[in-house]
Write an enzyme that holds these catalytic residues in place. Sequence first.
Site, PDB file in Angstrom:
ATOM      1  CD  GLU A 207      -2.959   0.629   2.417  1.00  0.00           C
ATOM      2  OE1 GLU A 207      -3.143  -0.569   2.725  1.00  0.00           O
ATOM      3  OE2 GLU A 207      -3.593   1.556   2.935  1.00  0.00           O
ATOM      4  N   GLY A 208       1.906   1.324   0.716  1.00  0.00           N
ATOM      5  CA  GLY A 208       2.667   2.575   0.871  1.00  0.00           C
ATOM      6  C   GLY A 208       3.351   3.063  -0.395  1.00  0.00           C
TER       7      GLY A 208
END
Lengths: 253, 253, 275, 275
Positions: free
Chosen positions: A50-51
């Site tokens: 996600e990051g």
Amino acid sequence: MSVTPAELLAVIAARELRDDSTVFAGVGVPLLAAALAQQHHAPRLTIVIEGGIIGPRIKPGRLPISTNEMRAAHRAQMLPTITDIFLFAQRGFLDVGFMGGAQIDAHGNVNTSVLGEYARPKVRLPGTGGANDIASLCREVVIVTPHERRRFVERVDFVTSPGWLDGDGSRPRAGLLFGGVTHVVTTLGLFGFDPDSRRMRVEALHPGVSLDQVRENTGFELLTAASLATTEPPAPDELELLRALDPERRFLG
Amino acid sequence: MSVTPAELLAVIAARELRDDSTVFAGVGVPLLAAALAQQHHAPRLTIVIEGGIIGPRIKPGRLPISTNEMRAAHRAQMLPTITDIFLFAQRGFLDVGFMGGAQIDAHGNVNTSVLGEYARPKVRLPGTGGANDIASLCREVVIVTPHERRRFVERVDFVTSPGWLDGDGSRPRAGLLFGGVTHVVTTLGLFGFDPDSRRMRVEALHPGVSLDQVRENTGFELLTAASLATTEPPAPDELELLRALDPERRFLG
Amino acid sequence: MGGCLFSRTPLALVREILRQRRRGLTLARNLMCTEGEFMMVAGAAERVMTSWMSIGLPWGVSRIMRDYVEGGRVAFEEWSHLALGLRFRAAAMGVPFLPALTMLGSDLAATTGLKTVMDPYTGATVAAVPALFPDVAILHVHRADRFGNCQIDGYPHMDADIARAAATVLVTTEEIVPEEETRRHADRTVIPGFVVDALVHVPFGSFPHECYGLYEADFAHFDTYVTAIQGAGARAVEEYLDRYVYAPPSFADYLDLFGGERLAQQRRLAIELTQ
Amino acid sequence: MGGCLFSRTPLALVREILRQRRRGLTLARNLMCTEGEFMMVAGAAERVMTSWMSIGLPWGVSRIMRDYVEGGRVAFEEWSHLALGLRFRAAAMGVPFLPALTMLGSDLAATTGLKTVMDPYTGATVAAVPALFPDVAILHVHRADRFGNCQIDGYPHMDADIARAAATVLVTTEEIVPEEETRRHADRTVIPGFVVDALVHVPFGSFPHECYGLYEADFAHFDTYVTAIQGAGARAVEEYLDRYVYAPPSFADYLDLFGGERLAQQRRLAIELTQ
């Protein structure tokens, strides 16, 4: 040493991943499962985090505790913006998404937002993060979670992440053109969904687990697959690889 | 040495640019004008070029012939995607856009697409490139062009780049919320637009140019500003700086 | 606010906002942690717009966030991570909304008032994520030149979109480099100078949060911080703010509270992970 | 097709498409030049979708383009430069359209059949630029690893969006680097391997067009090419294709026609301009 619940979840979840595919994995057990699959049977599995991280190689003993830190990005192949990471999923490039959740219901909907009313919650949980997007946009979603009665409810207090919504085609009707929850991996067994009603059903039990035991720990009426299987217990090589990833046992318990 | 038409256009156009502003400039005379302004009175002017180039310092004698080559990107400050370059304009970051055109009409609309019918053109021109976007999205557009009767027509055959469209608020009505053509710099003078009708009007003549001469070279009825000025001829320092940029005189004639 | 969770959080700017005793702010950030707790306890934030708030797995759900939101003192406006990213991107692109396939069917669609729009070509219905134009953006980057051209190493998060989206852009940077340095690596620039309103040179400007390649987050510091909160709740945060925000006159004094030894160690860890 | 005008044009792939005598293709490229003329004269392209086609200022309007379009043998579908970029970006984002403020009010809106859409929040009318999902994307990049992770130096043009938009992605690269090299500079990767279907190592793969930092476009070659066309029109292009496309069995043989001296000189010029 006996197999811990976290180890069981990681090994069974890892088996859900094929080689030459992509997986959207959160930190903790899901990331361990993905890293295990990479080392065990899917060397060309691309892990997406996600990051804004594509294709990292997690450093054993330096497991990340968030989706956006250097431990998560270790030896990554690409570092796009966070928005673009999710747009890869929206475009259909993400094969499998791993998810957990405070509440899971009979149709695979997940709640990580609030217990009680949204406006005046009894418990305000951290929120969706990318869970709603993963549930909406990955080609296939696998929920990985401890099996507890308070967690498995007939209907979640709040649909943070859409599973099959109310079943019977309500997911595509809502504009979610693809994806959906295919499996739920728990500490008791492996679950799927009836192709028509999209209600959760037992597909396999872990060795030594009884159907009654599962029913006692589930807050709704479970369907049962035509032929009920038993999962292969974690093999020595699977456990060895997994334990090497988390020597400090920060996530394996 | 006497002043060439291209030198006149470049010097007058350069005077349209203020310091601490941004200009969207195509190659040739517009880019020379922007580079001249930078060296003469606007050191912090940021030149933006269509090919995905922000803040280049053009190397004298190595002038680019396209908007996307190393000569155009020389010592640039940023190199975003081409789409993002135009999105900076759409967001309102581009103060001035320079444009040319095969046909320009009384309302400042420009044609660079076709002479004759679009479907079966008498002459198929290269096309808009970024001209339509610059005309639609910059806060202010300045047209820089030789003044010829065949070029200055009542209505262009095809509106490639919107000026004031049909005047009288038709531009904002079309959804173009800001911008528009403020000045037209030609080899005969400086032109603007009537604030109401948005028809072109003479605002200043170059030294030695008569109003009749302008009318003879214009294919439509020109309005005249209340007070008709005369432009300052190119100063020695302006010419010196300009000629140093194009020693081979590839664009200065 | 730029960065993400405890990565490249503009903490030097947050600290100054708190020192100026600002009030009534709406905080928009994709993933929030300690900086959000500071703003809540200090009374600076009356609303958070985010997809997730706590600190991280090992520290469980933020007790501060729970107290303030469940108690109705702070409004929690929840968007999906992508949707919040698209809100910034729509503004960055200068359009009022962006079409998307996310948040549809979920209860988040109702609580955010998300609208849908019909594709005029296929007739398909898609989510219309509304643009978000922040009044002020605060960002921390790796390097910038005197014109405000900014470069970021590692994961870029959403900073470039946030900078284009906001009306006013304030940036702190680990390093101010000569203009020539920017021009030598122009393809590394992600925010052009004409977007930036103010630039300040603040090394370790996001510490104890991390800055990719330069220093790892100080997890031990988080442990101490969270343990104190488990004991005393908001009081613990007030004491923390007195010690780290209000007492130290300068940011250098603030860093002294961590000590050069700790800063050097976090730098070693970052280099280990990124080289 | 990736690149822009005579920058990073995937000419090795264009050459192969021509050698395979492909027919009936629609060519979508933001700015087109010689590669478009080749495709027209060879009968490979029946339609071009672009914002501009010729070669460049010094060579005037493309006579080939005029002959084929005015003669009705090739359809010229004109979009604004941004609109074409947004068509690729919409597809790359997986949405059917993107809102925009461009092309409104112009005659291009009518000839392209551009539709508008109402912002459901403000009621404002904006252009709705339709997504374009190419069947095949052909791109040329600076470096890639065996997984197909691609890195581009200098201006990225629209390649990253085109790669995400297309169903099948074919890439040629100046250099194939070890996986470790990609991982060392992950923040330079613009196309992830899972987007790429085929990768071929072709140094000078866009020559005589340019590749940023590696070789400048061969303008003298363009002069000769255009002069020949001014004399003989399409015949000149046919002769050019016989000499440069059909005759040389390999791309190495193709490069030999330019000669190592010329390649070395264009490399020197590129280094001069970018270092």
